[in-house]
Design a protein around this motif. Structure first.
Motif, short mmCIF file in Angstrom:
data_model
loop_
_atom_site.label_atom_id
_atom_site.label_comp_id
_atom_site.label_asym_id
_atom_site.label_seq_id
_atom_site.Cartn_x
_atom_site.Cartn_y
_atom_site.Cartn_z
N ILE A 65 5.19 -2.39 -6.16
CA ILE A 65 4.17 -2.63 -4.99
C ILE A 65 4.89 -2.01 -3.89
CG2 ILE A 65 3.31 -4.25 -3.47
CD1 ILE A 65 1.63 -4.11 -6.25
N GLY A 66 6.20 -2.03 -3.89
CA GLY A 66 6.83 -1.11 -2.79
C GLY A 66 6.48 0.37 -2.88
N HIS A 67 6.47 0.82 -4.02
CA HIS A 67 6.32 2.26 -4.19
C HIS A 67 4.67 2.71 -3.78
CE1 HIS A 67 9.83 3.59 -7.12
NE2 HIS A 67 10.11 2.74 -6.27
N VAL A 68 3.94 1.41 -4.23
CA VAL A 68 2.56 1.84 -3.86
C VAL A 68 2.36 1.69 -2.21
CG1 VAL A 68 0.16 0.64 -3.48
CG2 VAL A 68 1.56 0.77 -5.79
N LEU A 69 3.01 0.94 -1.48
CA LEU A 69 3.13 1.00 -0.05
C LEU A 69 3.33 2.10 0.61
CD1 LEU A 69 4.09 -2.56 1.03
CD2 LEU A 69 1.93 -1.88 0.51
N GLU A 70 4.60 2.59 -0.17
CA GLU A 70 5.21 3.92 0.16
C GLU A 70 4.14 5.17 0.31
OE1 GLU A 70 8.83 4.54 -2.00
OE2 GLU A 70 9.74 2.87 -1.12
N GLY A 71 3.53 5.20 -0.99
CA GLY A 71 2.44 6.20 -1.42
C GLY A 71 1.17 6.25 -0.33
N VAL A 72 0.97 5.11 0.10
CA VAL A 72 -0.15 5.07 0.87
C VAL A 72 0.33 5.25 2.49
CG1 VAL A 72 -1.53 3.15 2.29
CG2 VAL A 72 -1.33 3.20 -0.39
N VAL A 73 1.44 5.03 2.73
CA VAL A 73 1.86 5.47 4.00
C VAL A 73 1.95 6.97 4.07
CG1 VAL A 73 3.93 5.27 5.61
CG2 VAL A 73 3.13 3.45 4.74
N LYS A 74 2.57 7.55 2.95
CA LYS A 74 2.85 9.04 2.93
C LYS A 74 1.58 9.71 3.09
CE LYS A 74 6.35 10.93 2.56
NZ LYS A 74 6.92 11.69 3.47
N ASN A 75 0.59 9.16 2.21
CA ASN A 75 -0.84 9.75 2.06
C ASN A 75 -1.24 9.74 3.58
OD1 ASN A 75 -3.48 10.86 0.92
ND2 ASN A 75 -4.21 8.63 0.98
N PHE A 76 -1.20 8.53 4.28
CA PHE A 76 -1.75 8.62 5.57
C PHE A 76 -0.97 9.50 6.47
CE2 PHE A 76 -1.24 7.25 10.03
CZ PHE A 76 -2.75 6.71 10.24
N GLN A 77 0.37 9.60 6.38
CA GLN A 77 1.18 10.73 7.24
C GLN A 77 0.66 12.00 7.04
OE1 GLN A 77 5.32 10.77 6.03
NE2 GLN A 77 5.90 11.59 8.30
N ASN A 78 0.28 12.43 5.75
CA ASN A 78 -0.13 13.82 5.27
C ASN A 78 -1.45 14.00 5.89
OD1 ASN A 78 2.62 14.40 3.79
ND2 ASN A 78 1.39 13.61 2.03
N ARG A 79 -2.45 12.93 6.00
CA ARG A 79 -3.66 13.23 6.25
C ARG A 79 -3.70 13.29 7.76
NH1 ARG A 79 -5.26 8.91 3.99
NH2 ARG A 79 -6.57 8.17 5.69
N ARG A 80 -2.80 12.62 8.46
CA ARG A 80 -3.16 12.27 9.98
C ARG A 80 -2.09 13.11 10.69
NH1 ARG A 80 -8.14 10.20 10.51
NH2 ARG A 80 -8.16 8.10 9.29
N GLY A 81 -0.94 13.61 10.10
CA GLY A 81 0.13 14.19 10.81
C GLY A 81 1.08 13.35 11.48
#
Length: 118
Positions: A65-81
């Motif tokens: 689940i920790g890795h899932v959260l990290e992936g969600v955050v990285k995805n947000f970061q990549n999309r939003r900058g």
């Protein structure tokens, strides 16, 4: 709850965190501590912040689940900058999510490593 983004974006974010779209209307008291942590992340991201600061994100959750959260955050970061500041004692997490590493040393913040891509 007032949230940004189109409904399909909200639904996608919630599903990626293991929730159904109606979770935003749930009573927080009915959630487990892990669900509360995931829901608070969803609510934060749905507000489209310009900067994110996480203190030991996912540290009380299981590794998957920790890795899932990290992936969600990285995805947000990549999309939003959006810049993301991760406070963590987990060296493996630091290497997974960070581009640059800073540490406090003798009352000063020093860059210790530049990973070059996160």
């Amino acid at each position: 709850m007032e949230t940004g983004g189109p409904p399909e974006e909200r639904t996608g974010l919630l599903e990626s965190l293991g929730f159904e779209s109606d979770v935003l209307n749930w009573q927080v008291s009915r959630l487990s501590s892990g669900e509360k942590q995931r829901l608070s992340l969803a609510r934060a991201l749905l507000r489209n912040p310009s900067v994110l600061l996480f203190d030991e994100l996912g540290s009380s959750l299981d590794r998957e689940i920790g890795h899932v959260l990290e992936g969600v955050v990285k995805n947000f970061q990549n999309r939003r900058g959006s810049p993301v500041i991760w406070v963590s004692h987990d060296q493996e997490q630091i290497h997974r999510v960070c581009d640059r590493l800073f540490v406090f040393h003798q009352d000063r913040l020093e860059e210790r490593h530049h990973f070059g891509g996160g």
